[in-house]
Design an enzyme around this catalytic site. Sequence first.
Site, PDB file in Angstrom:
ATOM      1  N   SER A 123      43.254  23.338 -30.916  1.00 19.34           N
ATOM      2  CA  SER A 123      42.418  22.190 -31.269  1.00 19.34           C
ATOM      3  C   SER A 123      43.146  20.877 -31.042  1.00 19.34           C
ATOM      4  CB  SER A 123      42.004  22.274 -32.741  1.00 19.34           C
ATOM      5  OG  SER A 123      43.142  22.259 -33.587  1.00 19.34           O
ATOM      6  N   HIS A 144      37.432  26.581 -27.890  1.00 16.71           N
ATOM      7  CA  HIS A 144      37.708  26.015 -29.212  1.00 16.71           C
ATOM      8  C   HIS A 144      36.579  26.348 -30.165  1.00 16.71           C
ATOM      9  CE1 HIS A 144      38.194  22.363 -32.022  1.00 16.71           C
ATOM     10  NE2 HIS A 144      38.907  23.379 -32.460  1.00 16.71           N
ATOM     11  N   GLU A 156      33.586  24.647 -28.100  1.00 15.94           N
ATOM     12  CA  GLU A 156      33.915  23.727 -27.009  1.00 15.94           C
ATOM     13  C   GLU A 156      34.621  24.513 -25.907  1.00 15.94           C
ATOM     14  OE1 GLU A 156      34.632  19.442 -29.166  1.00 15.94           O
ATOM     15  OE2 GLU A 156      36.227  20.932 -29.358  1.00 15.94           O
ATOM     16  N   ASN A 194      36.776  16.209 -32.102  1.00 15.51           N
ATOM     17  CA  ASN A 194      37.912  15.555 -32.748  1.00 15.51           C
ATOM     18  C   ASN A 194      38.245  14.200 -32.134  1.00 15.51           C
ATOM     19  OD1 ASN A 194      38.521  17.308 -34.849  1.00 15.51           O
ATOM     20  ND2 ASN A 194      39.667  18.674 -33.516  1.00 15.51           N
TER      21      ASN A 194
END
Length: 504
Positions: A123, A144, A156, A194
Site C-alpha cells: 500500500s 492492493h 486497486e 491513499n
Amino acid sequence: MTGLDLSSPVAVVGTGTMGQGIAQVALVAGHPVRLYDAAPGRARDAAGAIGARLDRLVAKDRLTAADRDAARARLEPVDNLADLADCGLVVEAVLERLDVKQRLFGELEEIVAEDCLLATNTSSLSVTAVGGALRNPGRFVGLHFFNPAPLLPLVEVVSGFATDVTSATRAYETARAWGKTPVACADTPGFIVNRIARPFYAEAFAVHEAQAADPATIDAVLRECGGFRMGAFELTDLIGQDVNESVTHSVWQSFFQDARFTPSLAQRRLVESGRLGRKSGRGWYDYADGAERPEPHTADKEQPPAYVIAEGGLGPAAELLTLIREAGIRVREEDEDHGTRLVLPSGGQLVLADGQTSAEFRDVVYFDLALDYRTATRVALSAAQDTSPRTLAEATGLFQALGKDVSVIGDVPGMIVARTVARIIDLAHDAVAKGVATEEDIDTAMRLGVNYPLGPFEWDRRLGRDFAFDVLDEMHERDPSGRYAPSLALYRHAYATDKREGTS
C-alpha cells in the site's frame, strides 16, 4: 482476456490479517490456495483461522456447509517456497520493506513458471521498485486489497512502469471474477485512494491546528454536514495514528515533499506521545472505560430572522431558499452581478464558504458547504471577532429554524467541508491529467475504498465545475505556501468551462 482459471492454484505469501483475507477471497471464489509464511507453523495457524471464518460464514447462512468443506479441502499450508512451483498467481502480503519484497520475488522467479502472475499487496511502496529487480518485470503487478479483504469490495490493480498490459488485464479480470470491484491505476505514490484521500485528514488537522475548532466539532461537521461516514479524527483513531501518519509521510516524501501532502505536526506529536488511537486506548479521543466522548460545539438557541434577501442566488446552496420558505421565513430574491449571498435584517451578509475570511469584510458570516442541505443535521458558521453579534445571532437562528444544529468555528478560509472537498476534487483532476486513473475509476475507488458519499467528480458536477478552483485560488492567495495552489488540470477545467460559457 479472462482472469486466472479456477483450476490454477493461487499462492499467498505472508499470513497476517491481510494475507489470510486475500487467501479467503481466492478460496471462496473456487481456487486451490497455498499458504506460505517464513515463520515456522504460521501458515498452518493461518489455515486454521481461515477455516474458523468459513465456519462463521456458514453460521450466518452466507456459505453452505458443502461449499465450506470443499473450500477447506482446497486450502493447503506449505513449508517451502518450492511448493508454489505450479501456482498461476502468487500474491505477496509480507512486511512493508522494499528489500524484503524484492528478495522474496527474486526467489519466486526461480521457482514458478514463466506464465505465473506475480503480485504485491503493498500500500505504500512503489510497484515499479518492488518488481524492478526481476528478470521479467512485465508479469509483475500490484493487487492492493483493502482490509478486511473478504468484506471490502475495492481492489486497486496497479501497473508498474514495466508491467505488461496483458498482465494488468489478467490481474484485473481475476479480481473481478473473485467478486471484487477492481480499478486500474498507474504506479503513483498512494495509488488512487491513499493519494486522493490525504486532504480529508490534512484539512481537518489544519483547522484544529489553527485553533478554529476542536476535534469533536470538526468530526461532527464532516459527518452531519459533509455526509462523510466518519470524521477525520475518529477515523484516524480507528486506523491507528502511526499507520495513518506513516502513509501520509510516505506519500509526501514520494512526491518530493510537495506542499500539498505536508504531514500534520499535531498528528506527529500524537504519535510521539504514544497516543495511537483505539489500539492504545487513547488518540484524539480517550477510549478508556468510562471515558466521556466530548460533544461538538453547538450554539445556543437564537431567534430566526423575519426575512432574508437573496442576492444573486446561492449557487451550490440554492436549495436553502426552498428550505427557508418552508420554515415560514420570507425570501426576497434580487438579481445581482457582484456575488451570491443572503442579506439579513441586520444588514449583515451570509455567504457560502468561498476561500475568503470574514475578517476581510464588514459584517459577513460564512456558512459551510453541505452534501445535502435538506438532510444535513448540522451546519458550521464562521465569523470574525468584529462581526456584529446580531448578524451572527440571526444567521444562527436561521439555520436552527431549518432544523439544523449550528457549530460556530473560527474564521478560517474554506471552513471545514468546502476546503476538504475542493482539495479532493483538485487532486482527482490532477491524477486524471497525469494518467493515474480514469474519472470513473477514481470515483469508484473513493466511494468504495474510503466510503465517501460522492466521488470527487460527482462532487464536481454537483457543485459547478469552477467551485473547487475558486475556493482553492482564494485560499492560495491567503496561504501562498503551495498547499492550496490549484493544479494546472483544475485551472484548465475551470477556464474551459468559462470559455464555453462565453465569459472572460
